[in-house]
Design a protein around this motif. Sequence first.
Motif, PDB file in Angstrom:
ATOM      1  N   LEU B  18       0.893  -1.206  -0.061  1.00  0.00           N
ATOM      2  CA  LEU B  18       0.195   0.039   0.025  1.00  0.00           C
ATOM      3  C   LEU B  18       0.732   1.321  -0.118  1.00  0.00           C
ATOM      4  O   LEU B  18       0.510   2.099  -0.684  1.00  0.00           O
ATOM      5  CB  LEU B  18      -1.020   0.024   1.190  1.00  0.00           C
ATOM      6  CG  LEU B  18      -2.269  -0.772   1.205  1.00  0.00           C
ATOM      7  CD1 LEU B  18      -2.904  -0.487   2.490  1.00  0.00           C
ATOM      8  CD2 LEU B  18      -3.042   0.004   0.087  1.00  0.00           C
ATOM      9  N   ILE B  19       2.071   1.224   0.656  1.00  0.00           N
ATOM     10  CA  ILE B  19       2.931   2.500   0.639  1.00  0.00           C
ATOM     11  C   ILE B  19       3.483   2.414  -0.276  1.00  0.00           C
ATOM     12  O   ILE B  19       3.439   3.859  -0.986  1.00  0.00           O
ATOM     13  CB  ILE B  19       4.058   2.158   1.973  1.00  0.00           C
ATOM     14  CG1 ILE B  19       3.379   2.344   3.433  1.00  0.00           C
ATOM     15  CG2 ILE B  19       4.998   3.417   1.870  1.00  0.00           C
ATOM     16  CD1 ILE B  19       4.333   1.850   4.510  1.00  0.00           C
ATOM     17  N   GLY B  22       0.670   3.753  -2.732  1.00  0.00           N
ATOM     18  CA  GLY B  22       0.336   5.062  -2.393  1.00  0.00           C
ATOM     19  C   GLY B  22       1.347   6.156  -3.018  1.00  0.00           C
ATOM     20  O   GLY B  22       0.989   7.196  -3.477  1.00  0.00           O
ATOM     21  N   TYR B  23       2.564   5.650  -2.875  1.00  0.00           N
ATOM     22  CA  TYR B  23       3.694   6.662  -3.126  1.00  0.00           C
ATOM     23  C   TYR B  23       3.523   7.013  -4.571  1.00  0.00           C
ATOM     24  O   TYR B  23       3.681   8.033  -4.988  1.00  0.00           O
ATOM     25  CB  TYR B  23       5.089   5.888  -2.874  1.00  0.00           C
ATOM     26  CG  TYR B  23       6.248   6.924  -3.116  1.00  0.00           C
ATOM     27  CD1 TYR B  23       6.554   8.094  -2.313  1.00  0.00           C
ATOM     28  CD2 TYR B  23       7.190   6.524  -3.970  1.00  0.00           C
ATOM     29  CE1 TYR B  23       7.706   8.705  -2.593  1.00  0.00           C
ATOM     30  CE2 TYR B  23       8.150   7.496  -4.551  1.00  0.00           C
ATOM     31  CZ  TYR B  23       8.429   8.456  -3.574  1.00  0.00           C
ATOM     32  OH  TYR B  23       9.598   9.204  -3.975  1.00  0.00           O
TER      33      TYR B  23
END
Lengths: 252, 189
Positions: B18-19, B22-23
Amino acid sequence: MPDVRILTYSLIGLGFGIYLFVSGFRWFREKRLIENMPTSKIRSIAMGMVEIFGEAFPQKGKALKSPFSNNDCVYYRYTIEEYRSSGKSSKWVIVKKGESRTYFYLKDETGSVLIDPKGAKIDIPKDFEFNSSLGKDPPDKIKSFLKSNGVGFEGLFGMNKTMRYIEHFIAPRDKVYIMGTAGDNPFVEEGSSQRNEMDIMMQKGKDFYYISDKPEKDVLKLYGWWVIGGLFGGSALIVGCLFVIFAYIGIL
Amino acid sequence: MGIGLTMVIWSAIILFLLIVFGYFIGIYNSFIRLKNDIVKSWANIDVLLKQRADELPKLIASVKGYMKHERGLLEGITHARTAFLNAKTMDAKAKADNIISRTLKTLFAVAENYPNLKANENFIQLQGRISGLENEIADRREFYNDSVNTYNIKTESFPDRFIAGLMRLTKKEMFKVAESEKQDVKVEF
């Protein structure tokens, strides 16, 4: 049976971890926004999302007085907290908090623009703190503020409660960074002023509204830490709390 | 390995993905925003250029009675204004803007030779208004160039350039100021 408090704390930690994780993305988005937006000169400010930097000035040259330290300021925020004990635990509880709602001006080398601080995330350090306790009265200025706001600092038998009074403020001529929405100035008839910036007021718009007494470089550094803390700290907290919860219910 | 531990490991993997995801979404969105900001900041310059162009006929009307020997200069402003109003592309508008700015600078400098004109209330007001617009145009041009510069740096820097490549984004041109406009106008008295 293991202590049920472990489960409670883990569930709270899980909720906080999710909050931090989601906030991490929001801070990441705000950081990119600040990074990508050039600073506008005030005289040529355009409507919409803008970033400005300059010195704060009070409206009509009349500064506000901060409630506890009585310093000249253009904006202040205060918190009154009481130290309360219940059983084995004790904590600081907010009794009252508030902030000024007065407009002020931001001035750079090209002009000045009206600022409505309402709704802004105002990131300024603590300027004043005083603790009152048994045998230590608050100063007269704080006493009169407490009286006019109906907050007592004395408890049973007139003995002082343990309380703390915290104040943050923006003083006149403080350097201030603002990212927000430049909209119509409601106090000026549209198009009636000689200078463009007089028709404008910085205010809360659809996007985020941020005021800080730090320069942009430091604001970005701070946001960088928030993003790391939010995304990685939040993730670590979620994983850690899930681990404890699963261990508690015996499915690890 | 218990089901709980498997779920903990999977949640760590999902959070990590997700990180990362999302980035990259964040980079994509910021490119979209930058692109729109550049369009908007150009539109903000265009508004002022139009306002200045609207003031020019009034300026010419107020000075032509005094500056009978500066016909060439006044015609130069009129031609540059026409060129601006007919310009369709940003580049053509920028060129016309450079010419207008340069001729206006000369006009205001030459006006120093005409004491009666300098004392004319209407001229003083127009000069103030046009100079104010010139300053605002210069500020917004700087803002536009800063936006373009940020955009160009991002399209070339790691890891943003991968997303820029996927979005087929290319470098953008800055709003250039003619060298002659940066120089002071010499006036003979």
